[in-house]
Design an enzyme around this catalytic site. Sequence first.
Site: not given
Ligand code: SF4
Length: 662
Positions: A97, A181-182, A358, A395-396
């Site tokens: 990503k 979520c948190m 999560m 997550g975010q």
């Molecule tokens: S912040 Fe998350 S999505 Fe971005 S490179 Fe690092 S592990 Fe991957």
Amino acid sequence: MSTLQLDRRRFLKSVAMATATAAAHESFAATTNNVSLPLLDPQVSDPPSIDGVTWDKAPCRFCGTGCHVMVGTKDNRVVAVAGDRHAPVNKGLLCVKGYHVGSILYGKDRLTKPLLKTDTGYKVISWDEAIQVIAKRVTRNPKGFAIYGSGQWTIPEGYACQKFIKGGLSNNHIDPNARLCMASAVTGFIGTYGVDEPAGCYDDLDAANVIITWGNNPAEMHPVLFSRFIDRRSRGEKVTLIDIGTRRTRTTELADHYLCFNPHTDLAIANGIMHQLIANDTYDKSFVEQFCNFRKQIDPNKPTLKGVPSTFDAFKQAVSEYTPKRVEEISGVPAEKIVLLGKLFGQRDLRITSLWCMGMNQHSAGTMINNLVHSVHLLSGHFGKPGDAPTSLTGQPSACGTAREVGTLAHALPGGRLVAKDAHRHETEDLWNLPRGRMNPKPGYHTVKMWESICTPTNEPGGDVDTIWVQVTNPGQTLPNLHKLFDRKADLKDKFLIVSDVYPTATTQLADLILPSALWVEKNGIFGNSERRTQQWFRQVTPPGEARDDCWQVIAVARALFEMGFEGMRDKDGQFLFHPQSQDEKGNEVPIWQWEHYYDKVNVDKTIFEEYRKFSRLKHKDLAPYDEYVKARGLRWPVVEQADGTWRETGFRFSGFDDPYV
Ligand code: SF4
């Protein structure tokens, strides 16, 4: 090529990232007129030298790990992305990503103009018209105007929304999707330590002998962090990985032990570990005597955040039924595995880090399982030393930095303060130069109530929210029970949905007003990652068409209200609510509410941050001046000034050897 880099790369290949990278790359090329981003090798140079390409830093905007990328731009376009080898979080590595983060800017369907819904469809309107539409919705019913955001707000964006709603409209109706979520991670931290956010940090992953993943799959969800300890193992270090979960994942493939439990029975596993520690007399008596006290719930059916004082003996009695055999009956995990966990936690010479995300935080008993895993670490003394940490991952990218630290929640204020506490509101009113009593002591509507309210007719009880402004999230896709909490709004003609976004989404389909937003390096920004690291970046390209920063949008609406004479947008001296943010370094006012001046003479992110960081000192979450973050690849709070004028971050919170407040 160093061994370390080679091994990390091998790990990524082992989890099939290379295939995914190729696939994603093709897909990107297909949506951007075949202008492709080179997938640069972070091992080659620092960053690679390419003709005409300018490089600057930014955190990846995809997840809470907070990797830093080097962004290559040319002709006002992101043309390359590389891992940032100066970043302590990722040391040059990115996941698939991150390598493709630049491509998110260039989809063909970017929103580029404000759009207003009419009886015959959407029509393009000017920004001036859009700002007036929003301002009129506020004046029509200021108590019924809400903002819904996410952990993808930058810190200044979240702070501006917070000030607008709580200081300007006095209704506290602001909440992020992080509520969904948190929440149990937050209540777990507050219930256990009295303050939110992890004590540990990513350095723990370099020092732990044992890593335990609780309902967590970092191999796929936080692969850069996963690679950090898998890499150590591939270099010959002994790192034991124990995966406790309800299904096998790619993390399981590399685990030494997989403990498959019946859903919701992980509480029994945690209790079983604590029973072992006490039964075998291997809990850390010295640590417990010095640092722990025991609390219990009076009525388990009506639990409170902190319960009431109790005793070690009562605690011992409470966990006594969780023998290995009993835990096996409840959880399905063989008794010998429970004994194994008890033995590991009973060893003082090991360093044990627990990781979760999560799986625990969206658990039906999320607060309790968070509390229990913290308790396992505290009872065993596996806390406060490098490698010994209970760590909740986010997550975010700024769930910690914005949602939790800025406190963009219906009940919260910046810096861990609460709207319900008189003293906290008064501190906030003073810092915002508001008249005493401006702020509302009643918490606003949390996420579910906010969306229930806009889906309830205005003349019915609970239907008082008639406008929601959504930024940086897509609730039309992600809310639970969409029929009840989202779709019903379509039939209520006096309700109004404003959506600031970068692409059409399920939420924009129901929007009455759509605003095109700037994304990632199209704007200045600051995020806060999972390990308390605050990360700054500068705008590097301009947004497409008429897309504009979310933060500017809020300030522009606030100014329109100010000019209409709306009292809430004035401070106690009659100045504009965002007056401190509009002052240049010589004290001259710059009309930042006019887009052409938003990046002119004043760095609004900086002026917001300098105000925000005053809150951070109220609860030992000290932030450094903005300019320190410009120089760094993020700093972990508390960041405290030293005698020589330098600023020192804190890796290990609550640890006497590192935390200045211990
Ligand atoms: S912040 Fe998350 S999505 Fe971005 S490179 Fe690092 S592990 Fe991957």
